[in-house]
Design an enzyme around this catalytic site. Sequence first.
Site, short mmCIF file in Angstrom:
data_model
loop_
_atom_site.label_atom_id
_atom_site.label_comp_id
_atom_site.label_asym_id
_atom_site.label_seq_id
_atom_site.Cartn_x
_atom_site.Cartn_y
_atom_site.Cartn_z
CB CYS A 279 16.09 -29.19 0.71
SG CYS A 279 15.11 -28.93 -0.77
CD GLU B 89 15.28 -31.38 -3.94
OE1 GLU B 89 15.60 -30.95 -2.81
OE2 GLU B 89 14.14 -31.30 -4.41
#
Length: 410
Positions: free
Chosen positions: A204, A170
């Site tokens: 993020c 990720e």
Amino acid sequence: MTLLKYVQKSSGKSIKNSIAEIREAIDFCRYYSKEALNLFQTQTLKGPTGELNQYRMVGKGLSFVVSPWNFPVAIFIGQTVAALITGNVVITKPAEQSSFAAYYIIKLLLKAGLPSNAIALLLGDGALIGKKVINDKKLKNVIFTGSLETAKIIQSNLQQKENIPTFIAETGGLNCMIVDTSALTEHVVKDVVNSGFDSAGQRCSACRILCVEENIYEHTKHTLIGAMKTQKVGNPEELSTDIGPVIDTEAFDNINNHIKKFDKVFQTEINLNQGNFIPPTLIEIEKLSDLKNEVFGPVVHMLKYKASNLDQLIEDINDLGFGLTLGIHSRIDKTIDRVVEKAEIGNIYINRNMIGAVVGVQPFGGYEKSGTGPKAGGPEYLKRLCHEQSISNNTASMGGNASLLSEVED
């Protein structure tokens, strides 16, 4: 020192965000525990009489967990617990900035009953440790959250191995929020402030690019600037603080160097002479291609678009190559459906902020340069860390088929 203090010391988070992160870590533990109870139930499959066919999941083996500094508790625990609960032994490597938090958490896990031979915590240089562990022939899983550049290095090293370990990555994203003329400006601004500046923009999922229809662009910009002025930048240990420091001097310099490349910049004023504090920053850009990489800080870029060019805007967003989060602010269902249908994005948020995905409710993860999947906190995550096993047993081989007797009517 409590876990709350370790979160703040490791990442400079506000009290509110530190509490939210610990809650998320608890959610990961509960959710994955529940999922594992169902996942590891042996299933009996239909087949011919005299034969027992079973299907089950088994842990793969040695798993390497690499977690980031921006969520030193939630992501660290989520990834580690997922690997452990699926029957794997774990080597876990936290970011250097959050080593103390990781050490404290491992002590808590051992105190709670985790066998000491099920996990090893490695602290230190990530490149050195990573190369050593990845080269181990016993390695079966790699779970990584961090930068795209590091993910590519791991991927390249894994491709040199004889076996093919599972790689769950990720990474980040150039996340956009699309706002049309039907949107409520005050609602939009509130969500942009939360999505772009919360945690000093060090998420993020944060909003990096605000795309606003030309007819409401100026009004939205001035309202947003006004809201930015209300944000207090300072010591994260104070309850009144909205935005703390960025993680370190390197990040501070990189973000400021990025800001200096642009002419149309608005920053709020702060009276802080020490520390890696960057005020909320708004940068006006002409086109999406002005940005090449993620800027991991409290910086939102603002772009004007024409309503007639909405399809082209979506195409340009897809062409960025990232696919993590997307925000949509519109009260027109047709427009919302149009964007959702065309956008190649893992998590889409409509008329709300773009951060704070809830475990088991909003499984989190992106496409392309934003990650490999499966989504963290989702129903497919644990499966990726397991082998499937099929067992077929000829039960009639002992001289008869007793199962037929149960089908004989009296």
